[in-house]
Design a protein around this motif. Structure first.
Motif, PDB file in Angstrom:
ATOM      1  N   LEU A   9      -3.506  -0.795  -2.361  1.00  0.00           N
ATOM      2  CA  LEU A   9      -2.194  -1.398  -2.592  1.00  0.00           C
ATOM      3  C   LEU A   9      -1.980  -1.689  -4.070  1.00  0.00           C
ATOM      4  N   ASP A  10      -0.715  -1.852  -4.428  1.00  0.00           N
ATOM      5  CA  ASP A  10      -0.398  -2.243  -5.801  1.00  0.00           C
ATOM      6  C   ASP A  10       0.815  -3.154  -5.766  1.00  0.00           C
ATOM      7  N   ARG A  54       3.123   1.152  -3.644  1.00  0.00           N
ATOM      8  CA  ARG A  54       2.293   1.197  -4.852  1.00  0.00           C
ATOM      9  C   ARG A  54       3.127   1.045  -6.127  1.00  0.00           C
ATOM     10  N   ARG A 108       0.832  -1.207   0.000  1.00  0.00           N
ATOM     11  CA  ARG A 108       0.000   0.000   0.000  1.00  0.00           C
ATOM     12  C   ARG A 108       0.870   1.262   0.000  1.00  0.00           C
TER      13      ARG A 108
END
Length: 260
Positions: A169-170, A142, A139
């Motif tokens: 998140l990513d 990202r 998160r």
């Protein structure tokens, strides 16, 4: 697109690598040692790195912790297994505390990126509390190309949507959990809420050992994890996907049921 299927992965083989590794401080390692407490003094951009974030019990009992419920936590065996394919593993035994260690992990990933390590060569693997913190790292950063493996780290509140601290998140994410676990759960609902994620994967094991599955350096979870890190799919998933969904592009959420 939301793609889900169940695949029985059987006959997983595991070739153990007989390498004696020591957990050492940076600057003390010999050439053969690939498990460190912190980032090496000299970061090689050509090296693949795994940051292992252990469960809560090691905070209070140390790397030889033994749970009354789940038995011994094989911290050394797990970190050695994670390094067996040539990755440099960073595995610090952190002090007891809350979630402030998230900032340490974020700093480590940023240091690796700053030294020229490609995002796809960085993986954060977190178990239990360490998995929950790993979600927070994804998160905070990202970065869509950093790898994150969440081992029994999605708590009930995050699954129900009551805890949204990791939402947004990513990264490239995989969740693992045992169906008998009553502490950490598959991250499927979290992944499905976060549509910005590209092809997250959830694996549900049916070993019956619950949270204790990830206390052991067990190839049943280590093999698909390392295959996912190295090749993009857990053992057998790519072939099953082509067989069951030959016309579908590899995108969306994939959930596997893993049984012996």
């Amino acid at each position: 697109m939301n793609l889900s299927f169940h695949s029985r992965l059987t006959g997983i083989s595991w070739l153990a690598t007989a390498i004696a590794l020591l957990l050492v401080a940076p600057g003390e390692q010999a050439l053969a040692q690939t498990v460190l407490r912190d980032l090496p003094e000299r970061i090689s951009p050509d090296t693949r790195y795994i940051i292992y974030v252990h469960g809560r019990i090691i905070e209070t009992e140390g790397p030889e912790a033994v749970s009354d419920r789940f038995g011994p936590y094989n911290f050394r065996g797990i970190t050695e297994a994670l390094s067996s394919r040539g990755h440099v593993v960073i595995a610090e035994v952190r002090e007891p505390g809350g979630l402030e260690y998230v900032d340490t992990i974020v700093g480590q990933v940023r240091a690796l990126r700053g030294a020229g390590v490609p995002a796809e060569n960085i993986t954060v693997v977190g178990f239990s509390k360490g998995g929950y913190m790993t979600l927070r790292v994804a998160r905070a950063l990202r970065d869509p190309d950093v790898n994150y493996a969440i081992l029994a780290g999605c708590v009930a509140e995050a699954i129900a949507g009551e805890d949204l601290s990791a939402d947004g998140l990513d990264g490239r994410l995989m969740s693992m959990a045992d169906s008998a676990d009553d502490l950490g759960f598959p991250c499927t609902p979290l992944f499905e809420r976060n549509t910005q994620l590209s092809s997250p994967i959830s694996i549900v094991f049916h070993e019956g050992s619950g949270h204790g599955l990830f206390y052991a350096a067990d190839p049943v979870w280590l093999t698909p994890l390392m295959d996912w890190i190295d090749a993009g799919f857990p053992f057998g998933v790519a072939d099953a996907r082509r067989h069951e969904h030959p016309d579908d592009a590899p995108e969306g959420h994939v959930e596997l049921e893993h049984s012996n």
